[in-house]
Design an enzyme around this catalytic site. Structure first.
Site, mmCIF file in Angstrom:
data_model
loop_
_atom_site.group_PDB
_atom_site.id
_atom_site.type_symbol
_atom_site.label_atom_id
_atom_site.label_comp_id
_atom_site.label_asym_id
_atom_site.label_seq_id
_atom_site.Cartn_x
_atom_site.Cartn_y
_atom_site.Cartn_z
ATOM 1 N N THR A 62 -10.711 2.871 -1.475
ATOM 2 C CA THR A 62 -11.071 4.190 -2.008
ATOM 3 C C THR A 62 -10.823 5.291 -0.976
ATOM 4 O OG1 THR A 62 -13.358 3.920 -1.223
ATOM 5 C CG2 THR A 62 -12.881 3.194 -3.468
ATOM 6 N N ASP A 92 -11.309 3.964 2.813
ATOM 7 C CA ASP A 92 -10.210 4.227 3.757
ATOM 8 C C ASP A 92 -10.477 5.558 4.470
ATOM 9 O OD1 ASP A 92 -7.769 4.417 5.047
ATOM 10 O OD2 ASP A 92 -6.568 4.507 3.203
ATOM 11 N N ARG A 93 -11.538 5.607 5.280
ATOM 12 C CA ARG A 93 -12.014 6.876 5.823
ATOM 13 C C ARG A 93 -11.225 7.337 7.049
ATOM 14 N NH1 ARG A 93 -13.068 10.666 8.129
ATOM 15 N NH2 ARG A 93 -14.932 11.980 8.170
ATOM 16 N N LYS A 94 -10.592 6.388 7.742
ATOM 17 C CA LYS A 94 -9.798 6.744 8.934
ATOM 18 C C LYS A 94 -10.584 7.634 9.895
ATOM 19 C CE LYS A 94 -5.194 6.307 6.879
ATOM 20 N NZ LYS A 94 -5.499 6.142 5.446
ATOM 21 N N ALA A 96 -11.903 9.192 13.287
ATOM 22 C CA ALA A 96 -11.066 9.500 14.454
ATOM 23 C C ALA A 96 -11.772 10.385 15.483
ATOM 24 C CB ALA A 96 -9.766 10.174 13.996
ATOM 25 N N ASP A 97 -13.111 10.377 15.520
ATOM 26 C CA ASP A 97 -13.826 11.322 16.393
ATOM 27 C C ASP A 97 -14.650 10.577 17.447
ATOM 28 O OD1 ASP A 97 -14.977 13.792 17.300
ATOM 29 O OD2 ASP A 97 -14.781 14.589 15.269
ATOM 30 N N THR A 101 -20.299 11.430 16.510
ATOM 31 C CA THR A 101 -19.880 12.077 15.260
ATOM 32 C C THR A 101 -19.522 11.043 14.188
ATOM 33 O OG1 THR A 101 -19.096 14.004 16.458
ATOM 34 C CG2 THR A 101 -18.205 13.694 14.249
ATOM 35 N N TYR A 222 8.063 2.181 1.504
ATOM 36 C CA TYR A 222 7.599 0.966 0.838
ATOM 37 C C TYR A 222 8.436 -0.240 1.205
ATOM 38 C CZ TYR A 222 4.896 4.015 -2.273
ATOM 39 O OH TYR A 222 4.006 4.931 -2.782
ATOM 40 N N ARG A 241 0.163 3.842 -6.074
ATOM 41 C CA ARG A 241 0.919 4.407 -7.193
ATOM 42 C C ARG A 241 1.834 3.398 -7.866
ATOM 43 N NH1 ARG A 241 2.852 9.317 -3.607
ATOM 44 N NH2 ARG A 241 2.436 7.672 -2.067
HETATM 45 P P1 BMP Z 1 0.621 4.382 -2.325
HETATM 46 O O1 BMP Z 1 0.807 2.884 -2.557
HETATM 47 O O2 BMP Z 1 0.370 5.140 -3.597
HETATM 48 O O3 BMP Z 1 1.725 4.984 -1.494
HETATM 49 O O4 BMP Z 1 -0.756 4.563 -1.508
HETATM 50 C C1 BMP Z 1 -0.920 4.047 -0.213
HETATM 51 C C2 BMP Z 1 -2.350 4.190 0.255
HETATM 52 O O5 BMP Z 1 -2.486 3.591 1.536
HETATM 53 C C3 BMP Z 1 -2.852 5.613 0.396
HETATM 54 O O6 BMP Z 1 -4.218 5.628 0.004
HETATM 55 C C4 BMP Z 1 -2.759 5.919 1.890
HETATM 56 O O7 BMP Z 1 -3.809 6.779 2.307
HETATM 57 C C5 BMP Z 1 -2.930 4.542 2.515
HETATM 58 N N1 BMP Z 1 -2.179 4.317 3.782
HETATM 59 C C6 BMP Z 1 -0.800 4.341 3.839
HETATM 60 O O8 BMP Z 1 -0.137 4.580 2.833
HETATM 61 N N2 BMP Z 1 -0.168 4.091 5.040
HETATM 62 C C7 BMP Z 1 -0.852 3.803 6.190
HETATM 63 O O9 BMP Z 1 -0.228 3.543 7.209
HETATM 64 C C8 BMP Z 1 -2.253 3.774 6.140
HETATM 65 C C9 BMP Z 1 -2.905 4.030 4.935
HETATM 66 O O10 BMP Z 1 -4.226 3.965 4.890
#
Ligand code: BMP
Length: 276
Positions: A62, A92-94, A96-97, A101, A222, A241
Site C-alpha cells: 500500500t 511502502d512508506r520509504k 528516510a529521516d 522522526t 519492467y 499497474r
Molecule cells: P507499477 O507496477 O505500477 O509500476 O508499481 C510499482 C510499485 O512499486 C509502486 O508502488 C512504486 O512505488 C514501487 N517501487 C518501484 O516501482 N520501484 C522501486 O524501486 C521501489 C518501489 O517501492
C-alpha cells in the site's frame, strides 16, 4: 544448498524474523509469490481491488498516503480482507529521516502504520540510526523492515558501494531487517572475511515487474517474473499497474485474470529456480 535453491517452506523454518517467517509460510500455503501494489486514490477502489486480487497474493503493498478519502476505517476493512484472504500487509512508506522522526512517522500521525502493517521499508541513506529508530517501534510489535538496496528506476543512485553498505547495515540488524527491495539476490554482498554469511538468507522483494510493457513514461523499468525470480533469484514479485491498468472503475474479471496470470508466472519461475 543455498537459499536460492531451497523451498520457501525450508527457508521459513530457519528465519529468525517473525514477519519474514509469516510471509514465507503464506507464500508456500497459497503457492503465490505475488505482491500486488494497490496504487489508487479512492478508498472504494482500493478495497475493491484488494478483495478481487486477495485469493492470488501473499502480500498487499500500500501507499496509504495517496488515498484521498482516507480514515482509519479503511484500515479496519484492510485488516478484515487480510484475514479473509490470508495475505500480509506492506506499507511502502520509504522512511528516510533521522531515528526520532521516523519513529514518530511510523507509530503516529494520521496513518499509525506500525499498528497494522506487518512490513515496511526504509532508505538506508541516513545510516544505521534509521533502523534503530524504526525498530524501537516495530520490534515489540513483531514487525519486519526491508531496506531499499536498489531501485527499479532509470538512473537510480542506489548502486555499487551504496547497495553494499545497505546490505552491511541489514546484516548488523538481522533481528528486525529481513530483506531488501532490490533487483537481485543479496546474500553475501559486501561481506568481509570475518562475516559469517554461510546461512544468510535475505528476502528480496522486487518491484518493476511487468509482462506486457518494458517501462512507463516516468522512468519505471519492467522485467518479467522469469528474469526477476529465475535469473536474478528474487523471492517476491511486486506488480501494480500490470494487474489493474490505469485504475478507475474495477473490471473484476479482468483484474482477477491478470492476478492469476502473474501468480502462475511467478510460481513457475520459482519452481524452475529450485529445479522442480
Ligand atoms: P507499477 O507496477 O505500477 O509500476 O508499481 C510499482 C510499485 O512499486 C509502486 O508502488 C512504486 O512505488 C514501487 N517501487 C518501484 O516501482 N520501484 C522501486 O524501486 C521501489 C518501489 O517501492
Amino acid at each position: 544448498s543455498s537459499p536460492r535453491t531451497q523451498t520457501y517452506a525450508q527457508r521459513a523454518a530457519k528465519n529468525p524474523n517473525a514477519a519474514a517467517r509469516a510471509l514465507l509460510e503464506v507464500i508456500e500455503r497459497k503457492k503465490s509469490n505475488l505482491c500486488v501494489s494497490v496504487d489508487v486514490t479512492k478508498r472504494d477502489e482500493f478495497l475493491n481491488i484488494i478483495d478481487t486480487v486477495g485469493p492470488y497474493v501473499c502480500l498487499i503493498k500500500t501507499h496509504v498516503d495517496i488515498i484521498e478519502d482516507f480514515d482509519l476505517s479503511v484500515i479496519e476493512y484492510l485488516k478484515e480482507l487480510s484475514a479473509k484472504h490470508d495475505f500480509l500487509i506492506f506499507e511502502d512508506r520509504k522512511f528516510a529521516d533521522i531515528g526520532n522522526t521516523v519513529a514518530l512517522q511510523y507509530s503516529g500521525g494520521v496513518h499509525k502504520i506500525a499498528s497494522w502493517s506487518h512490513i515496511t521499508n526504509a532508505h538506508p541513506v541516513p545510516g544505521p540510526s534509521i533502523i534503530t529508530g524504526l525498530a524501537s517501534v516495530g520490534k515489540p510489535l513483531g514487525r519486519g523492515l526491508l531496506l531499499l538496496a536498489e531501485m527499479s528506476t532509470k538512473g537510480s543512485l542506489a548502486t555499487g558501494a551504496y547497495t553494499e553498505e545497505a546490505v552491511r547495515m541489514a546484516r548488523a540488524h538481522r533481528d528486525f531487517v529481513f530483506g531488501f527491495i532490490a533487483q537481485r539476490r543479496m546474500d553475501g554482498v559486501g561481506a568481509t572475511d570475518t562475516d559469517d554469511v554461510a546461512d544468510e538468507d535475505f528476502l528480496i522483494l522486487t518491484p518493476g515487474v511487468g509482462l506486457d510493457s518494458r517501462g512507463d513514461a516516468m522512468g519505471q523499468q519492467y522485467r518479467t517474473p522469469k528474469e526477476v525470480v529465475t535469473e536474478s533469484g528474487c523471492d517476491v514479485i511486486i506488480v501494480g499497474r500490470g494487474i489493474y491498468g490505469k485504475g478507475g472503475s474495477v473490471d473484476v474479471q479482468a483484474v482477477q485474470a491478470q492476478a492469476e496470470r502473474y501468480r502462475k508466472e511467478g510460481w513457475a519461475a520459482y519452481l524452475e529456480r529450485i529445479g522442480q
